[in-house]
Design a protein around this motif. Structure first.
Motif, PDB file in Angstrom:
ATOM      1  N   UNK A   4       0.843  -1.179   0.000  1.00  0.00           N
ATOM      2  CA  UNK A   4       0.000   0.000   0.000  1.00  0.00           C
ATOM      3  C   UNK A   4       0.886   1.239   0.000  1.00  0.00           C
ATOM      4  N   UNK A   5       0.386   2.319  -0.566  1.00  0.00           N
ATOM      5  CA  UNK A   5       1.187   3.533  -0.669  1.00  0.00           C
ATOM      6  C   UNK A   5       1.506   4.106   0.702  1.00  0.00           C
ATOM      7  N   UNK A   6       2.720   4.604   0.842  1.00  0.00           N
ATOM      8  CA  UNK A   6       3.145   5.175   2.109  1.00  0.00           C
ATOM      9  C   UNK A   6       3.450   6.647   1.936  1.00  0.00           C
ATOM     10  N   UNK A   7       3.290   7.374   3.000  1.00  0.00           N
ATOM     11  CA  UNK A   7       3.718   8.772   3.039  1.00  0.00           C
ATOM     12  C   UNK A   7       5.192   8.730   3.399  1.00  0.00           C
ATOM     13  N   UNK A   8       6.022   9.337   2.589  1.00  0.00           N
ATOM     14  CA  UNK A   8       7.459   9.195   2.794  1.00  0.00           C
ATOM     15  C   UNK A   8       8.186  10.507   3.079  1.00  0.00           C
ATOM     16  N   UNK A   9       7.834  11.567   2.403  1.00  0.00           N
ATOM     17  CA  UNK A   9       8.618  12.798   2.550  1.00  0.00           C
ATOM     18  C   UNK A   9       8.145  13.646   3.726  1.00  0.00           C
ATOM     19  N   UNK A  10       9.049  14.446   4.236  1.00  0.00           N
ATOM     20  CA  UNK A  10       8.734  15.339   5.359  1.00  0.00           C
ATOM     21  C   UNK A  10       7.618  16.310   4.977  1.00  0.00           C
ATOM     22  N   UNK A  59       7.136  -0.709  17.965  1.00  0.00           N
ATOM     23  CA  UNK A  59       5.826  -0.055  17.969  1.00  0.00           C
ATOM     24  C   UNK A  59       5.339   0.166  16.545  1.00  0.00           C
ATOM     25  N   UNK A  60       6.215   0.646  15.675  1.00  0.00           N
ATOM     26  CA  UNK A  60       5.821   0.866  14.281  1.00  0.00           C
ATOM     27  C   UNK A  60       5.439  -0.435  13.586  1.00  0.00           C
ATOM     28  N   UNK A  61       6.161  -1.504  13.863  1.00  0.00           N
ATOM     29  CA  UNK A  61       5.808  -2.806  13.275  1.00  0.00           C
ATOM     30  C   UNK A  61       4.425  -3.248  13.742  1.00  0.00           C
ATOM     31  N   UNK A  62       4.135  -3.054  15.015  1.00  0.00           N
ATOM     32  CA  UNK A  62       2.815  -3.428  15.540  1.00  0.00           C
ATOM     33  C   UNK A  62       1.709  -2.608  14.889  1.00  0.00           C
ATOM     34  N   UNK A  63       1.940  -1.315  14.727  1.00  0.00           N
ATOM     35  CA  UNK A  63       0.924  -0.464  14.096  1.00  0.00           C
ATOM     36  C   UNK A  63       0.719  -0.867  12.640  1.00  0.00           C
ATOM     37  N   UNK A  64       1.809  -1.134  11.911  1.00  0.00           N
ATOM     38  CA  UNK A  64       1.680  -1.577  10.516  1.00  0.00           C
ATOM     39  C   UNK A  64       0.894  -2.875  10.433  1.00  0.00           C
ATOM     40  N   UNK A  65       1.147  -3.805  11.339  1.00  0.00           N
ATOM     41  CA  UNK A  65       0.421  -5.073  11.335  1.00  0.00           C
ATOM     42  C   UNK A  65      -1.058  -4.860  11.659  1.00  0.00           C
ATOM     43  N   UNK A  66      -1.360  -3.942  12.558  1.00  0.00           N
ATOM     44  CA  UNK A  66      -2.760  -3.631  12.881  1.00  0.00           C
ATOM     45  C   UNK A  66      -3.468  -3.058  11.655  1.00  0.00           C
ATOM     46  N   UNK A  67      -2.786  -2.184  10.914  1.00  0.00           N
ATOM     47  CA  UNK A  67      -3.369  -1.626   9.689  1.00  0.00           C
ATOM     48  C   UNK A  67      -3.624  -2.741   8.682  1.00  0.00           C
ATOM     49  N   UNK A  68      -2.704  -3.694   8.565  1.00  0.00           N
ATOM     50  CA  UNK A  68      -2.898  -4.814   7.641  1.00  0.00           C
ATOM     51  C   UNK A  68      -4.144  -5.622   7.999  1.00  0.00           C
ATOM     52  N   UNK A  69      -4.396  -5.793   9.284  1.00  0.00           N
ATOM     53  CA  UNK A  69      -5.560  -6.582   9.707  1.00  0.00           C
ATOM     54  C   UNK A  69      -6.876  -5.933   9.324  1.00  0.00           C
TER      55      UNK A  69
END
Length: 111
Positions: A4-10, A59-69
């Motif tokens: 999925x598309x990510x926001x990358x730049x500041x 924490x970021x990995x957990x949030x990414x996994x929650x979004x995937x669910x």
């Protein structure tokens, strides 16, 4: 789940922070704004006060996994930035994320 598309730049993060709306719980804050496209882009942030780099990345990995669910239940056309305030159990992250998306009317179960 597809990539999925990510926001990358500041600049993209700043645009969501400045132009978007926000909702918060004890463990995280959701910033969101419409992006004018048919897909939703995601960004994640955890401040240094939360802990060491190892803890922040966990924490970021957990949030990414929650979004995937719950990915299929999220409405398209938004930029979302999820900011963690503290470390939380995975089940709490999923519940808080659903609650925030429901408040923002981005979670399809609320329509």
């Amino acid at each position: 789940m597809p990539d999925y598309p990510r926001i990358r730049s500041r600049q993209e993060y700043d645009r969501v922070f400045k132009e978007g709306k926000r909702y918060s719980t004890g463990s995280m804050v959701l910033y969101y704004r419409e992006n004018g496209s048919g897909f939703t882009r995601y960004g994640y942030a955890v401040g240094k006060r939360v802990g060491t780099a190892i803890r922040r990345n966990r924490i970021k990995r957990r949030i990414r996994e929650a979004v995937k669910q719950i990915y299929d239940e999220i409405t398209g056309g938004y930029d979302l930035v999820i900011v963690a305030r503290r470390e939380a159990e995975f089940s709490e992250i999923v519940l808080d994320l659903k609650r925030l998306l429901s408040q923002a009317r981005i979670f399809e179960n609320t329509r």
